[in-house]
Design a protein around this motif. Sequence first.
Motif, PDB file in Angstrom:
ATOM      1  N   ARG A  33     -45.738 -12.111  -1.367  1.00  0.00           N
ATOM      2  CA  ARG A  33     -46.657 -12.420  -3.151  1.00  0.00           C
ATOM      3  C   ARG A  33     -47.542 -13.504  -2.993  1.00  0.00           C
ATOM      4  NH1 ARG A  33     -40.560 -14.911  -4.696  1.00  0.00           N
ATOM      5  NH2 ARG A  33     -41.035 -16.345  -3.165  1.00  0.00           N
ATOM      6  N   TYR A  34     -48.705 -12.467  -3.546  1.00  0.00           N
ATOM      7  CA  TYR A  34     -50.258 -13.652  -3.525  1.00  0.00           C
ATOM      8  C   TYR A  34     -50.205 -14.702  -3.848  1.00  0.00           C
ATOM      9  CZ  TYR A  34     -51.602  -8.935  -3.757  1.00  0.00           C
ATOM     10  OH  TYR A  34     -52.364  -7.534  -4.207  1.00  0.00           O
ATOM     11  N   ILE A  35     -50.632 -16.287  -2.965  1.00  0.00           N
ATOM     12  CA  ILE A  35     -50.996 -16.973  -3.209  1.00  0.00           C
ATOM     13  C   ILE A  35     -52.408 -17.510  -3.357  1.00  0.00           C
ATOM     14  CG2 ILE A  35     -48.609 -18.369  -1.993  1.00  0.00           C
ATOM     15  CD1 ILE A  35     -50.120 -18.546   0.124  1.00  0.00           C
ATOM     16  N   ARG A  55     -47.630 -13.050  -8.288  1.00  0.00           N
ATOM     17  CA  ARG A  55     -47.045 -10.961  -8.547  1.00  0.00           C
ATOM     18  C   ARG A  55     -47.199 -10.658  -6.094  1.00  0.00           C
ATOM     19  NH1 ARG A  55     -50.518  -7.366 -12.213  1.00  0.00           N
ATOM     20  NH2 ARG A  55     -48.599  -6.200 -11.159  1.00  0.00           N
ATOM     21  N   TYR A  56     -46.057  -9.579  -6.275  1.00  0.00           N
ATOM     22  CA  TYR A  56     -46.112  -8.831  -4.725  1.00  0.00           C
ATOM     23  C   TYR A  56     -46.735  -7.890  -4.507  1.00  0.00           C
ATOM     24  CZ  TYR A  56     -41.141 -10.847  -4.605  1.00  0.00           C
ATOM     25  OH  TYR A  56     -39.914 -11.434  -4.143  1.00  0.00           O
ATOM     26  N   VAL A  57     -47.555  -8.157  -3.314  1.00  0.00           N
ATOM     27  CA  VAL A  57     -48.026  -7.515  -2.740  1.00  0.00           C
ATOM     28  C   VAL A  57     -48.123  -5.906  -3.388  1.00  0.00           C
ATOM     29  CG1 VAL A  57     -50.139  -6.453  -1.080  1.00  0.00           C
ATOM     30  CG2 VAL A  57     -49.505  -9.332  -1.289  1.00  0.00           C
ATOM     31  N   ARG A  58     -47.107  -5.659  -3.027  1.00  0.00           N
ATOM     32  CA  ARG A  58     -46.602  -4.086  -3.477  1.00  0.00           C
ATOM     33  C   ARG A  58     -47.127  -3.309  -4.279  1.00  0.00           C
ATOM     34  NH1 ARG A  58     -41.802  -6.619  -1.814  1.00  0.00           N
ATOM     35  NH2 ARG A  58     -40.285  -6.473  -3.177  1.00  0.00           N
ATOM     36  N   GLU A  59     -46.453  -4.578  -5.363  1.00  0.00           N
ATOM     37  CA  GLU A  59     -47.107  -4.021  -7.074  1.00  0.00           C
ATOM     38  C   GLU A  59     -48.544  -3.617  -7.362  1.00  0.00           C
ATOM     39  OE1 GLU A  59     -45.699  -7.397  -9.135  1.00  0.00           O
ATOM     40  OE2 GLU A  59     -43.603  -7.509  -8.706  1.00  0.00           O
ATOM     41  N   ILE A  60     -49.588  -4.438  -6.476  1.00  0.00           N
ATOM     42  CA  ILE A  60     -50.809  -4.231  -7.206  1.00  0.00           C
ATOM     43  C   ILE A  60     -51.016  -3.246  -5.870  1.00  0.00           C
ATOM     44  CG2 ILE A  60     -53.028  -4.866  -6.859  1.00  0.00           C
ATOM     45  CD1 ILE A  60     -51.070  -5.997  -8.943  1.00  0.00           C
ATOM     46  N   VAL A  66     -47.605  -5.533   4.231  1.00  0.00           N
ATOM     47  CA  VAL A  66     -47.826  -6.641   4.022  1.00  0.00           C
ATOM     48  C   VAL A  66     -46.385  -7.110   4.854  1.00  0.00           C
ATOM     49  CG1 VAL A  66     -47.415  -8.758   2.332  1.00  0.00           C
ATOM     50  CG2 VAL A  66     -49.505  -8.102   2.962  1.00  0.00           C
ATOM     51  N   ASP A  67     -45.269  -6.638   3.763  1.00  0.00           N
ATOM     52  CA  ASP A  67     -44.092  -6.620   4.155  1.00  0.00           C
ATOM     53  C   ASP A  67     -43.275  -6.588   5.754  1.00  0.00           C
ATOM     54  OD1 ASP A  67     -44.042  -7.482   1.760  1.00  0.00           O
ATOM     55  OD2 ASP A  67     -42.855  -5.338   0.587  1.00  0.00           O
ATOM     56  N   GLU A  68     -44.317  -5.241   6.029  1.00  0.00           N
ATOM     57  CA  GLU A  68     -43.638  -5.064   7.390  1.00  0.00           C
ATOM     58  C   GLU A  68     -44.036  -5.864   8.303  1.00  0.00           C
ATOM     59  OE1 GLU A  68     -45.429  -1.849  10.438  1.00  0.00           O
ATOM     60  OE2 GLU A  68     -45.764  -0.985   8.294  1.00  0.00           O
ATOM     61  N   VAL A  69     -45.163  -6.330   7.773  1.00  0.00           N
ATOM     62  CA  VAL A  69     -45.860  -7.476   8.698  1.00  0.00           C
ATOM     63  C   VAL A  69     -44.650  -8.593   9.113  1.00  0.00           C
ATOM     64  CG1 VAL A  69     -47.579  -9.809   9.029  1.00  0.00           C
ATOM     65  CG2 VAL A  69     -48.034  -6.934   9.061  1.00  0.00           C
ATOM     66  N   LEU A  70     -44.301  -9.335   7.944  1.00  0.00           N
ATOM     67  CA  LEU A  70     -43.478 -10.338   7.665  1.00  0.00           C
ATOM     68  C   LEU A  70     -42.517 -10.390   8.562  1.00  0.00           C
ATOM     69  CD1 LEU A  70     -44.129 -11.117   4.053  1.00  0.00           C
ATOM     70  CD2 LEU A  70     -44.626 -12.119   5.684  1.00  0.00           C
ATOM     71  N   LYS A  71     -42.036  -8.979   7.987  1.00  0.00           N
ATOM     72  CA  LYS A  71     -40.638  -8.889   9.308  1.00  0.00           C
ATOM     73  C   LYS A  71     -40.585  -8.900  10.245  1.00  0.00           C
ATOM     74  CE  LYS A  71     -36.713  -5.439   9.006  1.00  0.00           C
ATOM     75  NZ  LYS A  71     -36.422  -3.859   8.746  1.00  0.00           N
ATOM     76  N   SER A  72     -41.513  -7.793  10.431  1.00  0.00           N
ATOM     77  CA  SER A  72     -42.335  -7.848  12.776  1.00  0.00           C
ATOM     78  C   SER A  72     -42.648  -9.388  13.075  1.00  0.00           C
ATOM     79  CB  SER A  72     -42.689  -6.272  12.803  1.00  0.00           C
ATOM     80  OG  SER A  72     -43.981  -6.333  12.726  1.00  0.00           O
ATOM     81  N   GLN A  73     -43.049  -9.621  12.147  1.00  0.00           N
ATOM     82  CA  GLN A  73     -43.939 -10.642  12.691  1.00  0.00           C
ATOM     83  C   GLN A  73     -45.026 -10.484  13.864  1.00  0.00           C
ATOM     84  OE1 GLN A  73     -41.318 -13.975  14.061  1.00  0.00           O
ATOM     85  NE2 GLN A  73     -40.020 -14.220  11.450  1.00  0.00           N
ATOM     86  N   LYS A  74     -45.504  -9.007  13.424  1.00  0.00           N
ATOM     87  CA  LYS A  74     -46.262  -8.511  14.878  1.00  0.00           C
ATOM     88  C   LYS A  74     -47.844  -8.417  14.003  1.00  0.00           C
ATOM     89  CE  LYS A  74     -42.940  -6.283  17.066  1.00  0.00           C
ATOM     90  NZ  LYS A  74     -42.349  -5.081  17.820  1.00  0.00           N
ATOM     91  N   PHE A  75     -48.585  -8.536  14.728  1.00  0.00           N
ATOM     92  CA  PHE A  75     -50.192  -8.362  14.470  1.00  0.00           C
ATOM     93  C   PHE A  75     -50.154  -6.684  14.025  1.00  0.00           C
ATOM     94  CE2 PHE A  75     -54.342  -8.301  15.645  1.00  0.00           C
ATOM     95  CZ  PHE A  75     -55.494  -8.539  14.270  1.00  0.00           C
ATOM     96  N   ILE A  76     -50.846  -6.044  12.753  1.00  0.00           N
ATOM     97  CA  ILE A  76     -51.651  -5.355  12.113  1.00  0.00           C
ATOM     98  C   ILE A  76     -52.921  -4.598  12.323  1.00  0.00           C
ATOM     99  CG2 ILE A  76     -51.228  -3.062  11.351  1.00  0.00           C
ATOM    100  CD1 ILE A  76     -48.631  -4.002  10.592  1.00  0.00           C
ATOM    101  N   SER A  77     -53.477  -4.596  13.688  1.00  0.00           N
ATOM    102  CA  SER A  77     -55.272  -4.349  13.634  1.00  0.00           C
ATOM    103  C   SER A  77     -55.089  -2.678  12.510  1.00  0.00           C
ATOM    104  CB  SER A  77     -56.102  -4.746  14.613  1.00  0.00           C
ATOM    105  OG  SER A  77     -57.177  -4.713  14.096  1.00  0.00           O
ATOM    106  N   ILE A 106     -42.733 -18.567  10.432  1.00  0.00           N
ATOM    107  CA  ILE A 106     -43.309 -17.274   9.489  1.00  0.00           C
ATOM    108  C   ILE A 106     -43.170 -18.297   7.912  1.00  0.00           C
ATOM    109  CG2 ILE A 106     -41.249 -15.538   8.125  1.00  0.00           C
ATOM    110  CD1 ILE A 106     -44.673 -14.821   9.502  1.00  0.00           C
ATOM    111  N   GLU A 107     -44.823 -18.258   7.470  1.00  0.00           N
ATOM    112  CA  GLU A 107     -44.979 -18.719   6.618  1.00  0.00           C
ATOM    113  C   GLU A 107     -45.865 -17.642   5.552  1.00  0.00           C
ATOM    114  OE1 GLU A 107     -47.270 -23.262   5.412  1.00  0.00           O
ATOM    115  OE2 GLU A 107     -48.387 -21.812   6.677  1.00  0.00           O
ATOM    116  N   GLY A 108     -46.843 -16.687   6.122  1.00  0.00           N
ATOM    117  CA  GLY A 108     -46.666 -15.926   5.308  1.00  0.00           C
ATOM    118  C   GLY A 108     -48.128 -15.100   5.858  1.00  0.00           C
TER     119      GLY A 108
END
Length: 474
Positions: A33-35, A55-60, A66-77, A106-108
Motif C-alpha cells: 500500500r502507498y505510504i 491504497r494498494y499500488v495495484r489499484e492505481i 510491487v507485490d512480486e518484489v514483496l513476496k520474493s524479497q528480490k531487487f528488480i531493476s 520486510i518492511e516495504g
Amino acid sequence: MAIRELEKISTKALMQRIISELEGLIITDAEGRYIYVNHRWSSLTGYTLDQVKGRYVREIVLNSRVDEVLKSQKFISGDALLLNIRTGAEVPVYCSYTPLFHEGEIEGCFVYMIPKSEHDSMVIPPNVTTLLEALNKQLLLLRPHSVLISNPLDNIIGDSPQILKTKDEIICAARSSSTVLIEGETGSGKELVAHAIHELSMRQNHRLVKVNCAAIPSELLEAEFFGYEEGSFTGARRGGQAGKFEVANNGSLFLDEINQMPFSLQPKLLRALQEREIERIGSSTTIPIDTRIISATNIPLRQLVREGKFRSDLYFRLNVIKIRIPPLRERRSDIPLLIDHLLKQLNLRLNLQIPGITEETVERLMEYSWPGNVRELQNVLERAMNLAWFEPLEWKYFSDYFSHLDDPAALPAKPDAAWEPKKLSTLRQRKGAAEREMLVEALEMFHGNKTAVARELGISRTILYQKLHKYDLI
C-alpha cells in the motif's frame, strides 16, 4: 562519486539523495500500500499523496511488480511498463524496485521510475544507477536470507567433495566472460549457481537478467530476446521495447531451461553470440552488445543434439565452460547441513519455532533418493513443519508423504507394522555394526585424523562426529 565512497553514506542520506534525483518515487508498506509518493510522481500521474495513501499500488498501476518484489524479497531493476495516469492515458516508464527491511523483516518496497519519451532510449541516468547500487548493497546486508548475500557461494549448501568441486568450478567460471552451460536435474539449484557466477564476476555491478525459455510462448521468444520497434506487429507497444540482450548489456543473461528453446530461434541466438550484435524486430539497425550468456538445462544438450532437437553449432558455442550440479542422491552427506539451513529459513518465513529434527529422522531422509533434489527436500520439510507446528520433527511427520510415493524401492527404510520387526531389527543391527567397523578401521588408518577420515569416507566432519558419538568412538 565511486560506489565505495557512497557505501560510507547512511541509508537515510542515500534515500534523500535519490529522492532529489528521481522523476517518480513511491514507497509502500509490507502489504503493497502507498505510504509515500514524491511531487514529481504526482505531477506525472495526476494523483496526490492524499488520494493514494493507504491504497494498494495495484489499484492505481495495474502491471506494477510491487507485490512480486514483496513476496520474493528480490531487487528488480529496469522493468519497462505503461503507467496509468488519472486522465486515462498510459505513459511508458522505466521502473525499478528495491525491497526495504527493518531488523531483518520486510518492511516495504522502494519504487523509482523514469519516464521514457518516444525518441529517447530508456536509459537510467548514471548518477541514479550508482546511487541505487550503493543503496541496494546496504539493504542486502540487512536481509537475513537473501539470495544475494556477501558471499554468493554461501547459498550453495554443502561440504561434500562433489559440491566443493562445483564451488571451485563456479570460481573459475567467474574469472572470465566466456559462456557457461549449467547442467543439473530439476530442483538441484541451477539458478543459485548462475547468481553466484554473476555476483563473483567483474559484471556484478550490472544486471543479471533471467529468461525462462519454457515459460514464454515460442512465438514471443524472439521479441523477448531481441526487442522490437513500434508497429512491427499487432499489439506492439508504442515506442517499441528493448529485448533482454539490451537490458542485460554489460551484465549477464541467464537462459534457464534452454533445452526448451524452439529450433527455429536457435540460429538467431547463435548469430547474436558470434557477432555480438542484435537487431530488433522491425528494424534493420544493428545494436552492439556485451552480454555474457549463462544457460541452464535439466536434460544434457549433447543428448538433444544426437536426437536432432538442438543445433550442434549452438551447443558448442554455449558449452565453453560446463558446470554439472550433482543431484542430491550423489551427495547425501550434505543432507544434514541442508536440513539445518532450510529449517532456519523456513522458521523465519513461516513464523514458526521448530526446535530441530531427530537424528533417526535425518538418517532415514538420507536413505531416500530425492528425485526432486533440494527443492523436494525443502517442500517435504515445510510440510512436516506445518504438521509438527512447534515440536521437533520426528519421522511420523514425514511418513505419510513417503507412503504415497509410487516407487517403494526408493523409500527410506521405516519400521512400520507391515514389516517383520525381527528382520528389520537384524538389518539395522548389521548395518550399524558394519558402519562402526568401517569407522574404526578409518580412524586407525589415519591415526585419529578426523578431517582425513571424513574425506576418505566421503562425508562431512559434522556427520563424522555424529556417527562417532553414536557408536561411542569419541
